[in-house]
Design a protein around this motif. Structure first.
Motif, mmCIF file in Angstrom:
data_model
loop_
_atom_site.group_PDB
_atom_site.id
_atom_site.type_symbol
_atom_site.label_atom_id
_atom_site.label_comp_id
_atom_site.label_asym_id
_atom_site.label_seq_id
_atom_site.Cartn_x
_atom_site.Cartn_y
_atom_site.Cartn_z
ATOM 1 N N PHE A 68 -75.017 58.263 -43.922
ATOM 2 C CA PHE A 68 -74.123 57.563 -42.993
ATOM 3 C C PHE A 68 -74.907 57.142 -41.754
ATOM 4 C CE2 PHE A 68 -71.607 60.648 -45.408
ATOM 5 C CZ PHE A 68 -70.699 59.800 -46.017
ATOM 6 N N PRO A 69 -75.808 56.170 -41.904
ATOM 7 C CA PRO A 69 -76.703 55.811 -40.795
ATOM 8 C C PRO A 69 -76.020 55.104 -39.631
ATOM 9 C CG PRO A 69 -77.043 54.340 -42.653
ATOM 10 C CD PRO A 69 -76.076 55.393 -43.101
ATOM 11 N N SER A 70 -74.950 54.395 -39.886
ATOM 12 C CA SER A 70 -74.295 53.673 -38.795
ATOM 13 C C SER A 70 -73.156 54.509 -38.217
ATOM 14 C CB SER A 70 -73.762 52.329 -39.294
ATOM 15 O OG SER A 70 -72.781 52.550 -40.290
ATOM 16 N N ASP A 71 -72.696 54.112 -37.052
ATOM 17 C CA ASP A 71 -71.638 54.854 -36.376
ATOM 18 C C ASP A 71 -70.298 54.128 -36.399
ATOM 19 O OD1 ASP A 71 -73.161 57.039 -35.663
ATOM 20 O OD2 ASP A 71 -73.763 56.186 -33.742
ATOM 21 N N ASN A 72 -70.097 53.259 -37.356
ATOM 22 C CA ASN A 72 -68.859 52.483 -37.351
ATOM 23 C C ASN A 72 -67.845 53.024 -38.362
ATOM 24 O OD1 ASN A 72 -70.278 51.692 -39.582
ATOM 25 N ND2 ASN A 72 -69.885 49.520 -39.347
ATOM 26 N N TYR A 73 -67.661 54.322 -38.355
ATOM 27 C CA TYR A 73 -66.696 54.966 -39.230
ATOM 28 C C TYR A 73 -65.536 55.488 -38.408
ATOM 29 C CZ TYR A 73 -70.423 54.997 -42.676
ATOM 30 O OH TYR A 73 -71.411 54.619 -43.542
ATOM 31 N N GLU A 74 -64.417 55.611 -39.062
ATOM 32 C CA GLU A 74 -63.281 56.274 -38.449
ATOM 33 C C GLU A 74 -63.362 57.745 -38.844
ATOM 34 O OE1 GLU A 74 -58.415 56.092 -38.500
ATOM 35 O OE2 GLU A 74 -59.561 54.414 -39.302
ATOM 36 N N TYR A 75 -63.248 58.634 -37.870
ATOM 37 C CA TYR A 75 -63.440 60.054 -38.134
ATOM 38 C C TYR A 75 -62.123 60.757 -38.404
ATOM 39 C CZ TYR A 75 -68.177 59.313 -36.555
ATOM 40 O OH TYR A 75 -69.454 58.859 -36.431
ATOM 41 N N LYS A 76 -62.166 61.688 -39.347
ATOM 42 C CA LYS A 76 -61.009 62.502 -39.692
ATOM 43 C C LYS A 76 -60.829 63.610 -38.668
ATOM 44 C CE LYS A 76 -61.302 62.397 -44.736
ATOM 45 N NZ LYS A 76 -61.452 63.269 -45.905
ATOM 46 N N LYS A 77 -59.614 64.070 -38.545
ATOM 47 C CA LYS A 77 -59.322 65.257 -37.735
ATOM 48 C C LYS A 77 -59.794 66.487 -38.515
ATOM 49 C CE LYS A 77 -56.645 63.123 -34.646
ATOM 50 N NZ LYS A 77 -57.174 62.796 -33.378
ATOM 51 N N ILE A 78 -60.247 67.498 -37.784
ATOM 52 C CA ILE A 78 -60.811 68.677 -38.443
ATOM 53 C C ILE A 78 -59.800 69.795 -38.650
ATOM 54 C CG2 ILE A 78 -63.123 68.236 -37.553
ATOM 55 C CD1 ILE A 78 -62.505 70.646 -35.598
ATOM 56 N N TRP A 79 -58.560 69.628 -38.228
ATOM 57 C CA TRP A 79 -57.608 70.731 -38.206
ATOM 58 C C TRP A 79 -57.366 71.331 -39.577
ATOM 59 C CZ3 TRP A 79 -57.714 72.541 -33.735
ATOM 60 C CH2 TRP A 79 -57.809 71.714 -32.624
ATOM 61 N N LYS A 80 -57.196 70.519 -40.583
ATOM 62 C CA LYS A 80 -56.941 71.031 -41.932
ATOM 63 C C LYS A 80 -58.152 71.835 -42.421
ATOM 64 C CE LYS A 80 -55.836 69.531 -46.616
ATOM 65 N NZ LYS A 80 -55.606 68.369 -47.490
ATOM 66 N N ALA A 81 -59.348 71.296 -42.238
ATOM 67 C CA ALA A 81 -60.569 71.998 -42.644
ATOM 68 C C ALA A 81 -60.745 73.278 -41.844
ATOM 69 C CB ALA A 81 -61.780 71.088 -42.472
ATOM 70 N N LEU A 82 -60.383 73.256 -40.575
ATOM 71 C CA LEU A 82 -60.512 74.441 -39.726
ATOM 72 C C LEU A 82 -59.558 75.547 -40.179
ATOM 73 C CD1 LEU A 82 -61.877 75.667 -37.232
ATOM 74 C CD2 LEU A 82 -60.026 74.693 -35.875
ATOM 75 N N ILE A 83 -58.335 75.196 -40.484
ATOM 76 C CA ILE A 83 -57.358 76.189 -40.952
ATOM 77 C C ILE A 83 -57.807 76.797 -42.276
ATOM 78 C CG2 ILE A 83 -54.996 76.453 -41.832
ATOM 79 C CD1 ILE A 83 -54.178 74.398 -39.637
ATOM 80 N N ILE A 84 -58.299 75.977 -43.187
ATOM 81 C CA ILE A 84 -58.792 76.478 -44.471
ATOM 82 C C ILE A 84 -59.996 77.389 -44.264
ATOM 83 C CG2 ILE A 84 -59.899 75.798 -46.647
ATOM 84 C CD1 ILE A 84 -58.078 73.267 -46.555
ATOM 85 N N SER A 85 -60.906 77.004 -43.393
ATOM 86 C CA SER A 85 -62.096 77.814 -43.126
ATOM 87 C C SER A 85 -61.735 79.160 -42.522
ATOM 88 C CB SER A 85 -63.045 77.068 -42.185
ATOM 89 O OG SER A 85 -63.472 75.865 -42.774
ATOM 90 N N ILE A 86 -60.796 79.158 -41.600
ATOM 91 C CA ILE A 86 -60.353 80.418 -40.995
ATOM 92 C C ILE A 86 -59.659 81.292 -42.040
ATOM 93 C CG2 ILE A 86 -58.734 81.425 -39.331
ATOM 94 C CD1 ILE A 86 -59.457 79.054 -37.467
ATOM 95 N N ALA A 87 -58.838 80.683 -42.888
ATOM 96 C CA ALA A 87 -58.141 81.441 -43.930
ATOM 97 C C ALA A 87 -59.116 82.071 -44.919
ATOM 98 C CB ALA A 87 -57.152 80.536 -44.665
#
Length: 138
Positions: free
Chosen positions: A104-123
């Motif tokens: 992903f060399p360019s910076d023209n992406y729309e970024y996802k929110k991390i909340w779902k991944a964070l909750i799964i990681s904590i669980a």
């Protein structure tokens, strides 16, 4: 009759339509959880962009990083987790600075929110932390 103006229609490429987790999110998940978690975020980015073969390679690399950290830290026989964080920072930097920038060399992406991944990681992580805290000393 009105003519359509081709200059007013927005042009979209594949990069603009793919939502990905940010490089910073991948690095932070690698440091605070383990490289497997950061690698999984990067893997999800690659799957979303249609690179399944590279996605599986990244997951394998992040598993190797995590196992290497466990083996190295266990050989030091220290009680503190500072070595773990140090190695997680190094592996996270490799994942985010080398592999993320490679795919992903360019910076023209729309970024996802991390909340779902964070909750799964904590669980996933919480039971291991609780087991370490409440395990009988011996």
């Amino acid at each position: 009759m009105t003519e359509e103006n081709d200059l007013t229609t927005p042009s979209f490429n594949q990069e603009n339509t793919v939502k990905i987790y940010s490089k910073r999110a991948s690095w932070r998940f690698s440091v605070f959880f383990s490289p497997v978690f950061g690698g999984f975020l990067l893997r999800q980015n690659l799957i979303n962009s249609g690179r399944k073969k590279e996605a599986n390679l990244i997951l394998l690399i992040s598993i190797v990083f995590t196992v290497a950290t466990i083996l190295i830290v266990n050989n030091f026989h220290t009680k503190g987790g500072s070595f773990s964080y140090l190695f997680n920072m190094v592996w996270g930097a490799i994942l985010s600075e080398y592999f993320f920038k490679k795919y992903f060399p360019s910076d023209n992406y729309e970024y996802k929110k991390i909340w779902k991944a964070l909750i799964i990681s904590i669980a996933i992580t919480a039971p291991f932390l609780l087991a370490m805290i409440f395990a009988p000393a011996g």
